[in-house]
Write a protein that holds these residues in place. Structure first.
Motif, PDB file in Angstrom:
ATOM      1  N   LYS A   4       0.836  -1.195   0.000  1.00  0.00           N
ATOM      2  CA  LYS A   4       0.000   0.000   0.000  1.00  0.00           C
ATOM      3  C   LYS A   4       0.877   1.254   0.000  1.00  0.00           C
ATOM      4  O   LYS A   4       1.907   1.299   0.669  1.00  0.00           O
ATOM      5  N   LEU A  27      -1.118  -0.645  -4.359  1.00  0.00           N
ATOM      6  CA  LEU A  27      -2.420  -0.052  -4.073  1.00  0.00           C
ATOM      7  C   LEU A  27      -2.167   1.397  -3.683  1.00  0.00           C
ATOM      8  O   LEU A  27      -1.383   1.664  -2.761  1.00  0.00           O
ATOM      9  N   ASP A  29      -3.525   5.273  -2.648  1.00  0.00           N
ATOM     10  CA  ASP A  29      -4.539   6.199  -2.161  1.00  0.00           C
ATOM     11  C   ASP A  29      -3.937   7.601  -2.143  1.00  0.00           C
ATOM     12  O   ASP A  29      -2.839   7.804  -1.594  1.00  0.00           O
ATOM     13  N   TYR A  31      -4.531  11.540  -1.017  1.00  0.00           N
ATOM     14  CA  TYR A  31      -5.303  12.401  -0.125  1.00  0.00           C
ATOM     15  C   TYR A  31      -5.036  13.862  -0.487  1.00  0.00           C
ATOM     16  O   TYR A  31      -3.897  14.313  -0.496  1.00  0.00           O
ATOM     17  N   TYR A 234      -5.611  12.333 -14.445  1.00  0.00           N
ATOM     18  CA  TYR A 234      -6.489  11.944 -13.341  1.00  0.00           C
ATOM     19  C   TYR A 234      -7.357  10.755 -13.750  1.00  0.00           C
ATOM     20  O   TYR A 234      -7.483   9.766 -13.007  1.00  0.00           O
ATOM     21  N   LEU A 238      -7.461   6.902 -12.271  1.00  0.00           N
ATOM     22  CA  LEU A 238      -8.684   6.199 -11.862  1.00  0.00           C
ATOM     23  C   LEU A 238      -8.812   4.857 -12.585  1.00  0.00           C
ATOM     24  O   LEU A 238      -9.180   3.848 -11.972  1.00  0.00           O
ATOM     25  N   GLY A 241      -7.017   2.143 -11.010  1.00  0.00           N
ATOM     26  CA  GLY A 241      -7.448   1.743  -9.676  1.00  0.00           C
ATOM     27  C   GLY A 241      -7.005   2.646  -8.546  1.00  0.00           C
ATOM     28  O   GLY A 241      -7.210   2.314  -7.364  1.00  0.00           O
ATOM     29  N   VAL A 242      -6.394   3.780  -8.869  1.00  0.00           N
ATOM     30  CA  VAL A 242      -5.987   4.721  -7.828  1.00  0.00           C
ATOM     31  C   VAL A 242      -7.233   5.304  -7.166  1.00  0.00           C
ATOM     32  O   VAL A 242      -8.193   5.677  -7.845  1.00  0.00           O
ATOM     33  N   ARG A 243      -7.197   5.416  -5.855  1.00  0.00           N
ATOM     34  CA  ARG A 243      -8.326   5.982  -5.115  1.00  0.00           C
ATOM     35  C   ARG A 243      -7.959   7.386  -4.635  1.00  0.00           C
ATOM     36  O   ARG A 243      -6.924   7.576  -3.996  1.00  0.00           O
ATOM     37  N   PHE A 244      -8.816   8.353  -4.974  1.00  0.00           N
ATOM     38  CA  PHE A 244      -8.598   9.737  -4.570  1.00  0.00           C
ATOM     39  C   PHE A 244      -9.568  10.102  -3.458  1.00  0.00           C
ATOM     40  O   PHE A 244     -10.763   9.784  -3.521  1.00  0.00           O
ATOM     41  N   HIS A 245      -9.043  10.784  -2.454  1.00  0.00           N
ATOM     42  CA  HIS A 245      -9.847  11.236  -1.317  1.00  0.00           C
ATOM     43  C   HIS A 245      -9.739  12.760  -1.267  1.00  0.00           C
ATOM     44  O   HIS A 245      -8.680  13.298  -0.918  1.00  0.00           O
TER      45      HIS A 245
END
Length: 488
Positions: A4, A27, A29, A31, A234, A238, A241-245
Motif C-alpha cells: 500500500k 495499491l 490512495d 489524499y 487523473y 482512476l 485503480g488509484v483511489r482519490f480522497h
C-alpha cells in the motif's frame, strides 16, 4: 499481497506518482485537501469564460505521453495537443513588437528585421541552449542529485569537463549581454529566469537551458486547454485503480522507529507501506512533519517569486494578440530589484497575457477573449497586499492601454484575482512562492530537497518544491525519479 502507498497531494506530480506506482503494482490512495485534483494546474469558469488557472506553457509533452505508454495505452486516444507556430508575441513601449516563431530560422530573421539583432546570434544562443540541455538534462532532470551513482557515471564525468560552457560561473544576464547586441534581445532571453521564479541578474546562466525547450523542441497547446493535462492523467489514474480522497487534509505523517508508516487524516490513522509527500516541502515540515527533525538550511533558503493574476473576461477580440503575449517593462533590472530586494511591485511591471480562446474558441463568448493577465511579484512576506494589488491593477491596465492603444477598463466584464496569499492557501505553497526555493545562486540546483527522506525510511517526496524543480515537465520528472528510487 499488494503493498500500500499513500500520496499526500493531488498536484500534477502526485497524480503522476500515483500512475507510476499503480503500474508497479501498488495499491495507491491519494489524499487531497482541496475538492479537485491538479493543484496549481486547475481551471476557473466565470459567466461563460473558462481560464486555465495556473501553468500556461506546455513543453516536453513526451513526459505526459510516457505515463499513458506505461499503462499500455495510446496517448493520442486520451490526450491531444498541437505545436505552436508562434511561441510568444512580445511588445515594448516604443511600439516595437516581434513574434517568437517556433521555427528557429524564422525567429532569427524576425529578431534581425524588427530589433536589428544579427540572426546568427539567435542561432548561436539556441545552439548553446541545446548544448547545455544535452549535457545537463540527463544529470539534473532525470536523476537524483542525492545518489552517488549520479555523480560517478561516465555521462556525469564528461559534463564536469564542460562546466565552463554550461553557464555555472556567470549569471544569465551576463551571458546574454555578452552574446547579444541589442538590449531588447537581452531582455527577451533574460525572461526565461521567470520560468522558475528567479532573477536573471543573479541566477546562473545554466538556466539558458530553457529556450531549448521552447524553440528547438517546441511549445505546445493541449487541444482542450492546459487543464486537460490534469483531467486526462487523473482519469488514467482512476482507470488504474488509484483511489482519490478529496477534502481530506492530512494532519500528520505517522512515524514509528524512524520509518513512515502512514498518515493521520480526519482524526483517523491510515497505515501504509510507503508515504509520498507531494505537498510543498516547507509547509510539509512545518505542519505534517513538525514532530520530526527539521532540515533548517533548506527551510531557510530564499523563496522564489510569486504571481498576481487577474482572470479577465474581455468584451472584445484583439487580433494582434496570440496565445502567449508579453508586454515588457522599460526597466527590467529595476523590476527584479523590486521583486527580490524590496519585496514590492515595480510601477512598470512586465505583463504576461495568456489567451486560450485564440486556439480554443469556446473558452470565451463570441467576439470576446479570456485574458489570464499576470505579473511577477514577491512572495508573501506580510506586505499590505490589498494596497499593492489595487496599485498594480491600475498600472497594468495603464500599460496595456498604452501599448495596445485601447481603453481596457470598460471591456472587463468578469474578474477574479489570484495573489500570493490565496496561492498559499489554495496550494499550500510556502509564502505563496510558485517554485519553492529560488534559483538565485549557482548552487541552487543542489539546495533542493531530495526525492526521499534521509532521516525517515519509506518517506518520499515529489513536486515543484523538491528536485528537480518547478514547472510541469520537472514536476512530472520528480515523480519519475522518486518511483525509480523506490524500485532501488
Amino acid at each position: 499481497m499488494k503493498q500500500k502507498s499513500i500520496i499526500i497531494g493531488a498536484g500534477i506530480a502526485g497524480i503522476a506518482a500515483a500512475i507510476r506506482l499503480a503500474v508497479k503494482g501498488y495499491l495507491v490512495d491519494v489524499y487531497e485537501a482541496n475538492s479537485y485534483p491538479g493543484g496549481k494546474l486547475s481551471e476557473i469558469t466565470l459567466k461563460g469564460y473558462r481560464f486555465d488557472a495556473g501553468p500556461s506553457l506546455f513543453t516536453l509533452p513526451e513526459q505526459v505521453e510516457e505515463l499513458f505508454l506505461l499503462a499500455g495505452k495510446n496517448p493520442s486516444d486520451h490526450f491531444e495537443y498541437s505545436k505552436l507556430d508562434v511561441a510568444c508575441h512580445y511588445f515594448w513601449e516604443d511600439g516595437k513588437s516581434i513574434k517568437a516563431y517556433g521555427d528557429v530560422n524564422a525567429f532569427a530573421e524576425e529578431v534581425n528585421t524588427k530589433l536589428g539583432e544579427p540572426s546568427e546570434n539567435i542561432r548561436k544562443a539556441l545552439r548553446s541552449s541545446a548544448y547545455i540541455y544535452e549535457h545537463l538534462a540527463p544529470l539534473f532532470m532525470h536523476r537524483s542529485l542525492h545518489q552517488w551513482n549520479t555523480w560517478v557515471n561516465p555521462q556525469a564525468l564528461r559534463s564536469y569537463l564542460k562546466m565552463g560552457k554550461l553557464g555555472i560561473f556567470e549569471t544569465m544576464n551576463a551571458a546574454n549581454e555578452r552574446l547579444f547586441q541589442q538590449d531588447k534581445t537581452v531582455q527577451l532571453f533574460n525572461r526565461y529566469a521567470t520560468y522558475n521564479g528567479s532573477n536573471p541578474y543573479e541566477t546562473p546562466a545554466t538556466l539558458n537551458i530553457i529556450p531549448h525547450l521552447e524553440f528547438n523542441i517546441g511549445a505546445f497547446f493541449p487541444k482542450k486547454g492546459m487543464h486537460d493535462i490534469t483531467q486526462s492523467l487523473y482519469q488514467l489514474a482512476l482507470d488504474l485503480g488509484v483511489r482519490f480522497h478529496f477534502n481530506a487534509k492530512v494532519e500528520e505523517i505517522l512515524v514509528e522507529n524512524d520509518q513512515a508508516v502512514g498518515i493521520k487524516v480526519n482524526q483517523n490513522e491510515v497505515k501504509s507501506d510507503l508515504v509520498i509527500n507531494n505537498m510543498d516541502m516547507v509547509n510539509a515540515y512545518k505542519t505534517i512533519l513538525k514532530k520530526q527533525k527539521q532540515p533548517k538550511k533548506l527551510l531557510e533558503q530564499p523563496k522564489s517569486s510569486s504571481a498576481l493574476i487577474f482572470y479577465w473576461g474581455i468584451k472584445k477580440v484583439f487580433p494582434e494578440l496570440d496565445l502567449h503575449n508579453i508586454l515588457f517593462s522599460d526597466d527590467y533590472k529595476e523590476e527584479f530589484h523590486h521583486i527580490f530586494e524590496k519585496n514590492a511591485i515595480y510601477q512598470d511591471p512586465t505583463v504576461y497575457i495568456n489567451i486560450t480562446s485564440v486556439h480554443k474558441k469556446d473558452d470565451a463568448p463570441e467576439e470576446c477573449m479570456n485574458w489570464f493577465t499576470m505579473i511577477n511579484v514577491p512572495n508573501n512576506q506580510g506586505q499590505d497586499w490589498d494596497v499593492l494589488i489595487k496599485e498594480a491593477r491600475k498600472n497594468i491596465i495603464s500599460k496595456i492601454n498604452r501599448i495596445l492603444k485601447t481603453d481596457l477598463e470598460p471591456l472587463i466584464e468578469v474578474e477574479q484575482i489570484l495573489e500570493p496569499r490565496t496561492i498559499e492557501s489554495k496550494t499550500s505553497s510556502a509564502n505563496g512562492a510558485l517554485y519553492g526555493n529560488s534559483s538565485n545562486n549557482k548552487y541552487a540546483a543542489f539546495l533542493r530537497h531530495a526525492n526521499y527522506s534521509s532521516k525517515l525510511k519509506k518517506l518520499y517526496f515529489c513536486g515543484g518544491s523538491v528536485h528537480p524543480g518547478g514547472g510541469i515537465p520537472l514536476c512530472l520528472l520528480s515523480a519519475k525519479i522518486m518511483t525509480e528510487l523506490i524500485k532501488k
